[in-house]
Design a protein around this motif. Sequence first.
Motif, PDB file in Angstrom:
ATOM      1  N   GLY A  12       0.812  -1.214   0.000  1.00 38.54           N
ATOM      2  CA  GLY A  12       0.000   0.000   0.000  1.00 38.54           C
ATOM      3  C   GLY A  12       0.841   1.258   0.000  1.00 38.54           C
ATOM      4  O   GLY A  12       0.573   2.205  -0.746  1.00 38.54           O
ATOM      5  N   ALA A  13       1.881   1.291   0.833  1.00 41.49           N
ATOM      6  CA  ALA A  13       2.775   2.448   0.883  1.00 41.49           C
ATOM      7  C   ALA A  13       3.514   2.630  -0.442  1.00 41.49           C
ATOM      8  O   ALA A  13       3.689   3.757  -0.929  1.00 41.49           O
ATOM      9  CB  ALA A  13       3.775   2.284   2.019  1.00 41.49           C
ATOM     10  N   ALA A  14       3.940   1.525  -1.057  1.00 41.89           N
ATOM     11  CA  ALA A  14       4.644   1.600  -2.342  1.00 41.89           C
ATOM     12  C   ALA A  14       3.739   2.174  -3.430  1.00 41.89           C
ATOM     13  O   ALA A  14       4.168   2.986  -4.260  1.00 41.89           O
ATOM     14  CB  ALA A  14       5.134   0.210  -2.746  1.00 41.89           C
ATOM     15  N   GLY A  15       2.474   1.757  -3.430  1.00 40.66           N
ATOM     16  CA  GLY A  15       1.529   2.254  -4.429  1.00 40.66           C
ATOM     17  C   GLY A  15       1.300   3.746  -4.324  1.00 40.66           C
ATOM     18  O   GLY A  15       1.209   4.452  -5.332  1.00 40.66           O
ATOM     19  N   ILE A  16       1.215   4.257  -3.100  1.00 38.84           N
ATOM     20  CA  ILE A  16       0.999   5.688  -2.900  1.00 38.84           C
ATOM     21  C   ILE A  16       2.201   6.503  -3.353  1.00 38.84           C
ATOM     22  O   ILE A  16       2.067   7.563  -3.978  1.00 38.84           O
ATOM     23  CB  ILE A  16       0.684   5.984  -1.421  1.00 38.84           C
ATOM     24  N   LEU A  17       3.396   6.042  -3.051  1.00 37.12           N
ATOM     25  CA  LEU A  17       4.602   6.754  -3.469  1.00 37.12           C
ATOM     26  C   LEU A  17       4.649   6.926  -4.987  1.00 37.12           C
ATOM     27  O   LEU A  17       5.050   7.963  -5.503  1.00 37.12           O
ATOM     28  CB  LEU A  17       5.847   6.005  -2.989  1.00 37.12           C
ATOM     29  N   LEU A  70       1.134   6.938   5.213  1.00 37.24           N
ATOM     30  CA  LEU A  70       0.953   6.319   6.523  1.00 37.24           C
ATOM     31  C   LEU A  70      -0.382   5.585   6.603  1.00 37.24           C
ATOM     32  O   LEU A  70      -0.462   4.466   7.106  1.00 37.24           O
ATOM     33  CB  LEU A  70       1.022   7.401   7.612  1.00 37.24           C
ATOM     34  N   GLY A  71      -1.420   6.239   6.086  1.00 40.34           N
ATOM     35  CA  GLY A  71      -2.760   5.676   6.207  1.00 40.34           C
ATOM     36  C   GLY A  71      -3.026   4.489   5.316  1.00 40.34           C
ATOM     37  O   GLY A  71      -3.584   3.479   5.750  1.00 40.34           O
ATOM     38  N   TYR A  72      -2.611   4.558   4.040  1.00 33.38           N
ATOM     39  CA  TYR A  72      -2.911   3.487   3.106  1.00 33.38           C
ATOM     40  C   TYR A  72      -2.074   2.235   3.339  1.00 33.38           C
ATOM     41  O   TYR A  72      -2.474   1.143   2.939  1.00 33.38           O
ATOM     42  CB  TYR A  72      -2.750   3.973   1.665  1.00 33.38           C
ATOM     43  N   GLY A  73      -0.931   2.404   3.988  1.00 32.93           N
ATOM     44  CA  GLY A  73      -0.195   1.213   4.374  1.00 32.93           C
ATOM     45  C   GLY A  73      -1.021   0.404   5.362  1.00 32.93           C
ATOM     46  O   GLY A  73      -1.226  -0.803   5.192  1.00 32.93           O
ATOM     47  N   ASN A 283      -1.761  -0.192  -9.044  1.00 31.04           N
ATOM     48  CA  ASN A 283      -2.213  -1.518  -8.634  1.00 31.04           C
ATOM     49  C   ASN A 283      -1.372  -2.637  -9.227  1.00 31.04           C
ATOM     50  O   ASN A 283      -1.274  -3.720  -8.633  1.00 31.04           O
ATOM     51  CB  ASN A 283      -3.689  -1.693  -8.980  1.00 31.04           C
ATOM     52  N   ALA A 284      -0.755  -2.386 -10.369  1.00 32.68           N
ATOM     53  CA  ALA A 284       0.213  -3.357 -10.886  1.00 32.68           C
ATOM     54  C   ALA A 284       1.366  -3.503  -9.907  1.00 32.68           C
ATOM     55  O   ALA A 284       1.783  -4.621  -9.558  1.00 32.68           O
ATOM     56  CB  ALA A 284       0.725  -2.906 -12.253  1.00 32.68           C
ATOM     57  N   VAL A 285       1.871  -2.373  -9.423  1.00 31.85           N
ATOM     58  CA  VAL A 285       2.968  -2.386  -8.459  1.00 31.85           C
ATOM     59  C   VAL A 285       2.512  -2.985  -7.129  1.00 31.85           C
ATOM     60  O   VAL A 285       3.220  -3.813  -6.528  1.00 31.85           O
ATOM     61  CB  VAL A 285       3.517  -0.960  -8.250  1.00 31.85           C
ATOM     62  N   GLN A 286       1.319  -2.588  -6.661  1.00 30.38           N
ATOM     63  CA  GLN A 286       0.842  -3.074  -5.370  1.00 30.38           C
ATOM     64  C   GLN A 286       0.711  -4.595  -5.338  1.00 30.38           C
ATOM     65  O   GLN A 286       1.153  -5.254  -4.393  1.00 30.38           O
ATOM     66  CB  GLN A 286      -0.509  -2.436  -5.026  1.00 30.38           C
ATOM     67  N   TRP A 287       0.093  -5.160  -6.377  1.00 29.89           N
ATOM     68  CA  TRP A 287      -0.084  -6.604  -6.399  1.00 29.89           C
ATOM     69  C   TRP A 287       1.252  -7.333  -6.556  1.00 29.89           C
ATOM     70  O   TRP A 287       1.471  -8.385  -5.960  1.00 29.89           O
ATOM     71  CB  TRP A 287      -1.049  -7.009  -7.519  1.00 29.89           C
TER      72      TRP A 287
END
Length: 300
Positions: A12-17, A70-73, A283-287
């Motif tokens: 989640g944190a990676a996706g937000i960045l 912080l939140g989406y992680g 979402n590609a990165v998140q998954w």
Amino acid sequence: MSADFWAGYVSGAAGILIGNPLDLVKTRLQAGRASPTPDAAATTSPQPQSFRQQFDRAGTLVKGSTAPILGYGALNAILFVTYNRSLTLLGDSPALPTSFANIWCAGAAGGLASFVISAPTELIKCRAQVSTDQHASSWKIARDVWRKEGIRGLYYGGGITSVRDAVGYGFYFWSYEWSKQTMTSPDDTDRQTAMKVLLCGGLAGVVTWASIFPLDVIKTRVQTQGLHAPVYAESERETLLQQHSRVKTLSTFEVAKEAYRLEGARVFFRGLGICSVRAFVVNAVQWAVYEWMMRLLRQS
């Protein structure tokens, strides 16, 4: 903590960045009006319309990203844990689910559980991204909301957020599992599997946002309404002070009705293009990160 908790948190944190710059454009397009009327100007400031104008300075690229990182992680961690546990309770296997109805229901349960974090995170993020105050950090906005309205203020717009999350995450897991089971096979190499996970994750993101985008537009407008006050001459301020103190806060239904009256149905799809691009990449990165971390943590 369980493996799916930490895998969900990091992904989640990676996706937000990665996705924050495009998310900022999406939020500003949703919150702004194409041609504000005199009445509308009292609640919404005109937003820059071109892609380049959205990034008025280098700091804009990460504007409003503190709360989501912080939140989406934490949100992603709760989401995946709830999804996996719900799927197990429904008699299915998180590793290889067989019922797409169970997948959707488990995803919706995960979305509802994540609402506890997503509602205040979304409110702070949207207000930070839309604000014209260069010093309006996520922390400052959160502190101001807490001081003025307490915990209730942080969950403003929570109803529409919970509906959006439940529906969206139901389609999120459903579309990912459907595409993954359709595209992958046991004979795939590690490289092929990784590429297919990226593709399936990206498609899941696009399907999800396409299914809930009108709800997200309404949510953004509910949470950012009245954020900007109009500028008046010194002589007018005293006369209009009492009038502004009685400005009505619109309900979710009233916000949707007013948006449709002013701009028609197209307002509910403004920013969908840039959102779809962002959704695919994020979402590609998140998954990919989630699947990689799950394998790593299970091995260790």
